[in-house]
Design an enzyme around this catalytic site. Sequence first.
Site, PDB file in Angstrom:
ATOM      1  N   ASP A   1     -11.416   3.890 -10.910  1.00  0.00           N
ATOM      2  CA  ASP A   1     -10.090   4.873 -10.845  1.00  0.00           C
ATOM      3  C   ASP A   1      -9.409   4.718 -12.208  1.00  0.00           C
ATOM      4  OD1 ASP A   1      -8.914   2.478 -10.439  1.00  0.00           O
ATOM      5  OD2 ASP A   1      -7.834   3.207  -8.721  1.00  0.00           O
TER       6      ASP A   1
ATOM      7  N   ASN B   1       0.391   0.394  -0.266  1.00  0.00           N
ATOM      8  CA  ASN B   1       0.368   1.568   0.787  1.00  0.00           C
ATOM      9  C   ASN B   1      -0.870   1.603   1.412  1.00  0.00           C
ATOM     10  OD1 ASN B   1      -1.246   2.797  -1.325  1.00  0.00           O
ATOM     11  ND2 ASN B   1      -0.266   4.859  -1.480  1.00  0.00           N
TER      12      ASN B   1
ATOM     13  N   HIS C   1      -3.658   2.055  -0.187  1.00  0.00           N
ATOM     14  CA  HIS C   1      -4.861   2.699  -0.808  1.00  0.00           C
ATOM     15  C   HIS C   1      -5.933   1.859  -1.379  1.00  0.00           C
ATOM     16  CE1 HIS C   1      -2.841   2.591  -4.902  1.00  0.00           C
ATOM     17  NE2 HIS C   1      -3.368   1.387  -4.908  1.00  0.00           N
TER      18      HIS C   1
ATOM     19  N   GLU D   1      -5.412   7.756  -1.474  1.00  0.00           N
ATOM     20  CA  GLU D   1      -4.187   7.568  -0.824  1.00  0.00           C
ATOM     21  C   GLU D   1      -4.060   7.698   0.673  1.00  0.00           C
ATOM     22  OE1 GLU D   1      -2.189   6.070  -2.794  1.00  0.00           O
ATOM     23  OE2 GLU D   1      -1.761   7.143  -4.669  1.00  0.00           O
TER      24      GLU D   1
HETATM   25  P1  PGA Z   1      -2.891  -5.124  -7.408  1.00  0.00           P
HETATM   26  O1  PGA Z   1      -3.358  -3.257  -7.274  1.00  0.00           O
HETATM   27  O2  PGA Z   1      -4.249  -5.945  -7.618  1.00  0.00           O
HETATM   28  O3  PGA Z   1      -2.256  -4.877  -8.927  1.00  0.00           O
HETATM   29  O4  PGA Z   1      -1.845  -5.512  -6.482  1.00  0.00           O
HETATM   30  C1  PGA Z   1      -4.047  -3.143  -5.917  1.00  0.00           C
HETATM   31  C2  PGA Z   1      -4.266  -1.811  -5.711  1.00  0.00           C
HETATM   32  O5  PGA Z   1      -3.380  -0.927  -6.035  1.00  0.00           O
HETATM   33  O6  PGA Z   1      -5.556  -1.419  -5.545  1.00  0.00           O
END
Ligand code: PGA
Length: 241
Positions: free
Chosen positions: A67, A135, A137, A142
């Site tokens: 992404d 959240n 995702h 999302e």
């Molecule tokens: P993080 O991000 O590893 O920085 O906690 C997780 C994500 O949003 O996929």
Amino acid sequence: MNIVVKESYEEMSSACAEYIGEYIKANSGKVLCFAAGDTPLGILQNLIKMQEKGEINLASMYYAGLDEWVELGYEDKGSCKQFMEDNFYTPAKIPVENIRVFDGKANPDEETKAVLEFIKNKGGLGMAVLGIGMNGHIGFNEPGTSVDFAGGKILLSESSVTVGQKYFNKKYNLKYGVTLGIKTLVESEKVVLIANGEKKADIVANSLKEKENPAFPASYLTTHSDYHVFLDNAAYFKIKS
Ligand code: PGA
């Protein structure tokens, strides 16, 4: 679903890197997809060390982006491209032709088409290594994203925008992301989910206990036949309670 729980982030990263390393040894020429972010950093560092010791050849694999923040590119510190290049592709000496990530500054639809085509041309996703957002995702899928979404531009949730500020050293007005979709991720031969820290405990528990609940995008992974989850104790504790 196979859940591996380790005492600390370091132990979790090392166990997960071992698992990925075994896959790399046996599956040269397959496509890997790594999440950027805080969680995978330890795994990526372990994989580079394993290559330095001569245990694996990271250049034997292909790499697809997961992404990106729309409008951000390599020059924006904290973009997925910058994170992956500086922490992995460059130190791991991966040839540029083995990599196709999203360029957040280019047209999101065209970028999605190009990344999906790259994956298809190399035989499909072999392994997706995914973090999980606060959240729920995965990538930028999302809550509410359809299981039929193969990939594309997506409106970022408030949570992703707020939490995402931790990656940046300046203020960006972020509204959209571009991502591989849930459909593409569940089609990966193997899926790995990684999470650490108490702050992720609730979302991890919901995402692993629920099955295919759009409120928890990672719950779509629970029915995958080759799904491995690596957690530290802090991220696991709401599952056992
Ligand atoms: P993080 O991000 O590893 O920085 O906690 C997780 C994500 O949003 O996929």
